[in-house]
Write a protein that holds these residues in place. Structure first.
Motif, PDB file in Angstrom:
ATOM      1  N   ASP A 133      33.714 -30.019 -51.904  1.00 59.89           N
ATOM      2  CA  ASP A 133      34.704 -30.808 -51.189  1.00 59.89           C
ATOM      3  C   ASP A 133      36.129 -30.356 -51.467  1.00 59.89           C
ATOM      4  O   ASP A 133      36.647 -30.507 -52.567  1.00 59.89           O
ATOM      5  N   LEU A 134      36.707 -29.799 -50.421  1.00 61.02           N
ATOM      6  CA  LEU A 134      38.079 -29.329 -50.532  1.00 61.02           C
ATOM      7  C   LEU A 134      38.978 -30.359 -49.849  1.00 61.02           C
ATOM      8  O   LEU A 134      38.722 -30.729 -48.696  1.00 61.02           O
ATOM      9  N   VAL A 135      39.974 -30.855 -50.565  1.00 63.31           N
ATOM     10  CA  VAL A 135      40.876 -31.851 -49.963  1.00 63.31           C
ATOM     11  C   VAL A 135      42.290 -31.285 -49.923  1.00 63.31           C
ATOM     12  O   VAL A 135      42.803 -30.800 -50.928  1.00 63.31           O
ATOM     13  N   GLU A 136      42.868 -31.344 -48.728  1.00 62.86           N
ATOM     14  CA  GLU A 136      44.247 -30.912 -48.559  1.00 62.86           C
ATOM     15  C   GLU A 136      45.108 -32.168 -48.590  1.00 62.86           C
ATOM     16  O   GLU A 136      44.921 -33.068 -47.764  1.00 62.86           O
ATOM     17  N   ARG A 252      39.765 -33.992 -45.850  1.00 63.49           N
ATOM     18  CA  ARG A 252      38.670 -33.390 -46.608  1.00 63.49           C
ATOM     19  C   ARG A 252      37.882 -32.416 -45.734  1.00 63.49           C
ATOM     20  O   ARG A 252      37.634 -32.686 -44.562  1.00 63.49           O
ATOM     21  N   TYR A 253      37.530 -31.279 -46.322  1.00 63.34           N
ATOM     22  CA  TYR A 253      36.650 -30.328 -45.640  1.00 63.34           C
ATOM     23  C   TYR A 253      35.403 -30.161 -46.486  1.00 63.34           C
ATOM     24  O   TYR A 253      35.512 -29.854 -47.679  1.00 63.34           O
ATOM     25  N   ASP A 254      34.246 -30.366 -45.874  1.00 64.66           N
ATOM     26  CA  ASP A 254      32.989 -30.201 -46.598  1.00 64.66           C
ATOM     27  C   ASP A 254      32.595 -28.726 -46.523  1.00 64.66           C
ATOM     28  O   ASP A 254      31.947 -28.281 -45.576  1.00 64.66           O
ATOM     29  N   CYS A 255      32.997 -27.978 -47.542  1.00 70.23           N
ATOM     30  CA  CYS A 255      32.787 -26.532 -47.508  1.00 70.23           C
ATOM     31  C   CYS A 255      31.354 -26.129 -47.856  1.00 70.23           C
ATOM     32  O   CYS A 255      31.030 -24.944 -47.850  1.00 70.23           O
ATOM     33  N   GLY A 256      30.497 -27.091 -48.157  1.00 71.41           N
ATOM     34  CA  GLY A 256      29.087 -26.779 -48.381  1.00 71.41           C
ATOM     35  C   GLY A 256      28.338 -26.735 -47.050  1.00 71.41           C
ATOM     36  O   GLY A 256      27.159 -26.411 -46.998  1.00 71.41           O
TER      37      GLY A 256
END
Ligand code: UTP
Length: 288
Positions: A133-136, A252-256
């Motif tokens: 989980d990448l959050v900007e 949030r970007y779900d990078c999985g």
């Protein structure tokens, strides 16, 4: 007690990203020019974390190499006067104090966290960041959770809203609102049918956990199936112990997940000084 350590479990198999993850960790997939895991480490460090504990497994050596000094590479960059790249490469190894523990088998995210328990003091709260989980955001997401922890001194979970049609892919919480963005969590439902979901708020892979959470993970060692962090929270709730949720500010970007990863790449690309103008032009001219 100040939160100085973060556990980053990175021993999962990354099956949603096969074949890309057959021979490389999914956490090392690059969003523009930085592996996902570096975004997470930078998030933790900006929030005041001093020590990063990676829980690694088979095939994850690239993560250790990434956060280590690379003499040959530094020498080559120096010889070729690549000053900027040299600075960046050196900076990575100095971001924090890095420790590594190994999870012998992927027995669940909670099991991975337990593998790091001996590196945490008896009464110490820690941050946990999953590798997806990448959050900007203006304030790092984990820093937002730390402020909530400071207020309540109990575990805190990052929450975000998703649309009803997607809800059955996630762990959904039953929240009681305390203020604008803070909730007390009354229950967890893993991957519910949209009609049965208690809310549209899902747990995102960022947490503050307390020693009590480690105890609950220990207790679940004999349960059937994987040892999951969510199950430790469920145990706590059953024992009437408070768990808080915070609907963080940021995207949030779900990078999985393949689509989430592509979204992150486009969004980060649109902000990257080297490529943003070209990318904007390219996207505008796409005939789709
Ligand atoms: P995920 O649920 O994303 O699982 O794990 P995964 O295996 O990495 O990916 P998919 O679903 O097969 O594509 C959440 C976090 O917990 C870690 C993962 O590395 C990720 O950071 N994890 C999961 C472990 O460290 N060990 C495990 O046994 C399971």
């Amino acid at each position: 007690m100040k939160i100085k350590k973060a556990i980053l479990p990175v021993a999962g198999s990354g099956t949603r990203f096969l074949p890309a993850t057959k021979a490389q960790p999914k956490e090392m997939l690059s969003v523009v020019d930085k592996p996902i895991i570096q975004y997470l480490v930078e998030e933790a460090v900006t929030a005041g974390i001093e020590e990063i504990i990676f829980v690694t497994g088979r095939g994850k050596r690239a993560i250790e190499d990434h956060f280590d000094t690379s003499f040959e590479l530094e020498h080559t960059l120096e010889k070729n006067y690549k000053k900027k790249s040299l600075q960046e490469v050196k900076r990575i190894a100095k971001l924090a104090k890095f420790s590594y523990v190994r999870q012998p088998e992927p027995l669940g995210d909670g099991h991975a966290i337990l593998c790091a328990r001996h590196l945490v003091s008896k009464n110490e709260p820690v941050a946990v960041l999953f590798g997806d989980d990448l959050v900007e955001s203006k304030t790092p997401c984990i820093k937002q959770l730390i402020s909530i922890y400071k207020k309540y001194q109990d575990p805190v979970i990052a929450l975000t809203r998703v649309s009803k049609k997607d809800i059955s892919k996630f762990g959904v919480v039953d929240p009681v609102k305390l203020d604008n963005r803070t909730y007390e969590i009354k229950s967890f439902v893993e991957k519910p049918d949209p009609e049965k979901a208690p809310s549209d708020l899902i747990a995102v892979g960022k947490y503050i956990i307390t020693p009590e959470v480690f105890d609950k993970l220990e207790e679940s060692r004999n349960d059937a199936g994987e040892i999951r962090l969510a199950n430790a929270f469920i145990r706590m709730i059953k024992n009437k112990r408070p768990i808080y949720g915070y609907e963080f500010e940021g995207t949030r970007y779900d990078c999985g997940d393949k689509f989430g990863f592509i979204q992150a790449t486009i969004q980060m690309g649109l902000k990257h000084p080297e490529v943003r103008n070209k990318l904007k032009k390219y996207l505008r001219n796409l005939k789709i």
